[in-house]
Write an enzyme that holds these catalytic residues in place. Structure first.
Site, PDB file in Angstrom:
ATOM      1  N   CYS A  76       0.877  -1.269   0.254  1.00 45.72           N
ATOM      2  CA  CYS A  76      -0.070  -0.175   0.014  1.00 45.72           C
ATOM      3  C   CYS A  76       0.963   1.035  -0.082  1.00 45.72           C
ATOM      4  O   CYS A  76       1.605   1.737  -1.074  1.00 45.72           O
ATOM      5  CB  CYS A  76      -1.045  -0.447   1.326  1.00 45.72           C
ATOM      6  N   HIS A 174      -3.933  -5.086  -0.095  1.00 43.64           N
ATOM      7  CA  HIS A 174      -3.505  -5.647   1.644  1.00 43.64           C
ATOM      8  C   HIS A 174      -3.083  -6.951   1.244  1.00 43.64           C
ATOM      9  O   HIS A 174      -4.662  -7.446   1.815  1.00 43.64           O
ATOM     10  CB  HIS A 174      -4.471  -4.886   2.636  1.00 43.64           C
ATOM     11  N   GLU A 176      -2.194  -9.180   3.365  1.00 45.20           N
ATOM     12  CA  GLU A 176      -2.596  -9.455   5.244  1.00 45.20           C
ATOM     13  C   GLU A 176      -3.806  -9.271   5.593  1.00 45.20           C
ATOM     14  O   GLU A 176      -4.445  -9.929   6.455  1.00 45.20           O
ATOM     15  CB  GLU A 176      -1.620  -8.287   5.440  1.00 45.20           C
TER      16      GLU A 176
END
Length: 193
Positions: A76, A174, A176
């Protein structure tokens, strides 16, 4: 050992938790020696570009990151700061990718937030990933399409969902927070040689 760069401007805990779910040990650090010795480095980011760059400069991480020889993954804002410049705060980036980061035109809701499809062009980062998949985005600025683009997303206009140059990998989304697809991408990064 995986080093997650700490600079008080990122979602470092979320990234470490995602690695823990994959049984991958990591350390959150701003220690140049630990970062240099790491097998892989993750440079996450959530925040505003100019203030984040200021934090990196205070620790001289802006000088260290471009010199790293092991695989590095920017996430990001981390990806955006690896570019040459950002319209957010007229911020000068690290110049790893010779492209600009621009603000989305206000033709739709900005920020671009939520799940969206990205189309893979190329990259070992996307091994065992379908050509088109959904991942999670939160951003108001985008990286231009370029020779470094390894996947594309379309929101208002086509933009680089990921970049690669030599040992530097970067994703606008993202991983994650992107479920099984994101976990596979993180696993692919960890397994890069």
């Amino acid at each position: 050992m995986i080093a997650i760069i700490k600079y008080n401007g990122g979602n470092v805990s979320s990234v470490q938790n995602a690695l823990n779910r994959l049984n991958i040990s990591s350390v959150i650090t701003d220690d140049p020696e630990l970062i240099l010795k790491a097998d892989k480095v993750i440079f996450p980011g959530v925040g505003e570009a100019s203030s984040t760059m200021k934090l990196l400069k205070e620790k001289e991480l802006d000088l260290l990151i471009p010199t790293l020889k092991q695989p590095v993954l920017g996430i990001c804002l981390g990806m955006q700061l690896m570019c040459k410049g950002n319209e957010e705060g007229e911020t000068e980036g690290m110049g790893i990718f010779d492209i600009s980061v621009k603000r989305f035109p206000p033709l739709e809701l900005v920020p671009h937030m939520g799940w969206n499809t990205f189309s893979v062009r190329k990259s070992s980062l996307f091994s065992r990933i379908e050509t088109e998949n959904n991942v999670y985005f939160v951003h108001s600025y985008y990286c231009e399409l370029s020779e470094y683009t390894t996947s594309v997303c379309d929101y208002i206009l086509p933009f680089s969902a990921s970049l690669q140059k030599d040992n530097f990998y970067a994703v606008q989304f993202h991983p994650e927070k992107s479920g099984s697809v994101g976990s596979q991408i993180l696993s692919n990064f960890i397994n890069l040689s």
